[in-house]
Every structure is written in structure tokens, then in C-alpha cells.
Design an enzyme around this catalytic site. Sequence first.
Site, PDB file in Angstrom:
ATOM      1  N   SER A 230       0.841  -1.197   0.000  1.00 34.01           N
ATOM      2  CA  SER A 230       0.000   0.000   0.000  1.00 34.01           C
ATOM      3  C   SER A 230       0.874   1.244   0.000  1.00 34.01           C
ATOM      4  CB  SER A 230      -0.899   0.002   1.243  1.00 34.01           C
ATOM      5  OG  SER A 230      -1.547   1.259   1.353  1.00 34.01           O
ATOM      6  N   HIS A 231       0.305   2.368  -0.453  1.00 27.42           N
ATOM      7  CA  HIS A 231       1.020   3.637  -0.390  1.00 27.42           C
ATOM      8  C   HIS A 231       1.254   4.074   1.058  1.00 27.42           C
ATOM      9  CE1 HIS A 231       0.456   3.967  -4.651  1.00 27.42           C
ATOM     10  NE2 HIS A 231       0.973   5.186  -4.689  1.00 27.42           N
ATOM     11  N   SER A 232       0.437   3.554   1.957  1.00 25.09           N
ATOM     12  CA  SER A 232       0.554   3.925   3.366  1.00 25.09           C
ATOM     13  C   SER A 232       1.070   2.737   4.168  1.00 25.09           C
ATOM     14  CB  SER A 232      -0.812   4.359   3.894  1.00 25.09           C
ATOM     15  OG  SER A 232      -0.869   4.194   5.290  1.00 25.09           O
TER      16      SER A 232
ATOM     17  N   GLY B 250       3.709   6.469  -0.500  1.00 23.16           N
ATOM     18  CA  GLY B 250       4.314   6.034  -1.761  1.00 23.16           C
ATOM     19  C   GLY B 250       4.602   4.549  -1.664  1.00 23.16           C
TER      20      GLY B 250
ATOM     21  N   ASP C  45      -2.457  -1.702  -3.920  1.00 23.51           N
ATOM     22  CA  ASP C  45      -3.516  -0.677  -3.977  1.00 23.51           C
ATOM     23  C   ASP C  45      -3.503   0.046  -5.335  1.00 23.51           C
ATOM     24  OD1 ASP C  45      -1.391   1.066  -3.295  1.00 23.51           O
ATOM     25  OD2 ASP C  45      -2.282   1.766  -1.430  1.00 23.51           O
TER      26      ASP C  45
END
Lengths: 128, 247
Positions: free
Chosen positions: A8-10, A43, A67
Site C-alpha cells: 500500500s502507499h501507506s 508512496g 492498492d
Amino acid sequence: MVGLVVVSHSQKAAEGICDIAAQMGGSDARIEPAGGDPDGGIGTSVDRIEDAIDAADDGDGVVVLVDLGSAVMNAEVAMEMGDATVRIADAPILEGALNAAVEASGSKATLDSVVESAEEAREYRKLN
Amino acid sequence: MADAEIQREAILAAIDNVAARIAEEKSYLTDLDSAIGDADHGANMNRGFQAVVEALDGDDAEEMGPDDLVKMVGKTIISNVGGAAGPLYGGSTMLASAELEGGITAETSVAFAETYLQKVQDRGKAEIGAKTMVDALVPAVHTYKKSIEQDDLPPLTALSKAVDACERGVRYTVPLRARKGRASYLDWRSVGHQDPGATSTLFILEELLETAEEYLDGEVVRDARSPDVPDESPEEAADEALDGEDE
């Protein structure tokens, strides 16, 4: 056992999704988060994904849940650079991870069956 | 063409110039990206190229041929960018570096450019007109190849024409609706904004041209070049680009 990686970006989202999926997959589940950019900001990072794949792989292969955008591209690069057998599931990341964790914990699970279970999550409706 | 030592020096100079330009344009690229994306393109590209400068500072770089140097640039970008620019700029550079095995010539540079474009499209799946870096790359690569292979122009002149074509491509992204990347989530609201990836692609090519002028002979065609440091907001840049379509 087929391993899982959640990209995931997070970082928080990746870890949280792993926590939710691991609850269903049981204590043996091999689920690794790979969230955030190289500095831990929002990112994705090829190096983080490669490390997570290595940690999740025990030789039976790894299914990667992703994601958005760069998560897919960076997962592809990590997959090409490493030695593990890796498939990316085309599935919603949370529901897909949950399905995959349940399937991977079964005794007859294969890389194909785990990908298939994750991708079944594409059909889920939340309100009938 | 120049021997291996001069080629190595030229590559290192090009990298320094590109890294300095990206650092200079960091907030401009981020402004463009905040209008239609996730506001990280400047920071991501800068982190990638600063890492490249650091990586090439080591002793290893002195032993490397042009292909291995360029490959190392690509790998370092992949590891440090932290967004789609990593696989797109870094991955494509890494894979295209194999074309430079015999050193940099007119022929191998065309092969490098074509492979780079192909790898960007393989990875990003964007066609021309989707409001991405592909809209800047396709005209640049096609113009470079045609200028070398059909028109027998010196590589420096071919590169300057490619930079012009790239700049026109960047302007072309402004009135388009995004169909790929984060901007596609904005759909019609992306119209009127310049694509950040196309823009950073132009900055890189401008610096390659700047560097090439130090090492190569030939006429440089600059009629479509933009000011070196655009300082207007993305909206103003968009308006200007639309107004400027009169050549």
C-alpha cells in the site's frame, strides 16, 4: 505455505490490512506488509516490497496484493528482480488479502488457488 | 566517436546536470503534480537523482563502462524514487542500458531511446494521448530516430530536434483529459493542466542536450525551447501553453 504481501502507499494501511487478514488466516499465516516510500512517507518502495517478498516466501510462492498505480509497477519490478515465484492478484486490497489469507491457510492451497480466491473478492457487494 | 573515458565523463556530467535541474525544478514539478496528482513528483524525482549522484560518487563508478554506468543510474532511481517514476524512469533506463554495450554511438543511442520508450509503454500501458510522459517521449524518440536514420543529421542536431519535439509534446498534454496515472482519477478536471511526467522528461532531455553540446559538434536547433526555469503556476503555464500554439 503460500505467502502474502500487502503493498500500500501507506505503511499504516499495509500493516492494518495485514492485521485484519492475519486474524482470518490463523497463526501460521505468512503475511507481510510493504507500505510507504523509501523514507516511510506516502508512496511505494521496490526495496521494501522485495524484503517483504523474501520474508513471506518459504518456497511455495508469494501472492502480492496492491492498492494503486505505483504499487502495481513497483511490485512488478520487485517480482522481476527477485528469485521467488510471485503473482500479483488483481483484487481489492483488503478483501483480497482477507480471502487470500483464508485460502493460504488451507491444506490444499496452491499459488493459483490463492490468487483465484483473492480475485473472487472483485465480485463482492457490500449492500446486497 | 569519443573513446570510453570521454564517454564516461560525459555520462557523469549529464547526470550531474540532470540532478541539478531536477533539484532546481523540484517545487515546480510538485506544483504541476499537486494540480492533477499526488503532489510528490518533484520530491520523488529529486530523491532519486540525488541518490544517483551519491551512488556515482563512489570508486566503483570509475571502473564502469557506459552501459554499466547507465544501468546503475536506473537501478538507483528504482530503489529511491518511491512512486511510479521509479519503474518508469529507472526501470526503463536500466533495461535500455544494454543497448549501450558497445559504447555510445549514433546507432546505439537510437536503440537506447527506442528501448526506453518501449519499456515505459510496457510498464505504464499508456498510449499517446493519455496525458502522460508518453506524449512527450514519442515525438522526441521518433524525431531523434528519423533525424539520424533518414536525414543523416549529426547526433547533436538530432537531439536538439528531439528536445523541440518533446517540448511540443509537453504542451500537447495540457488540453488533454488524463486516461492513465493518478490524474485519471480527476477525469475531466485534469483538462487544462500540464502533465508533470512529460515535463520532467523534457527537463532531462534539455540537460542531456546541454551536456551533449560540450562534447559533440553540430548545429543545435532551438526554436521550440522554453525558458529554462518556468516560474508560473500550473494554471498560468496551462494558459500560456494554450496561447502559445501558434507556430
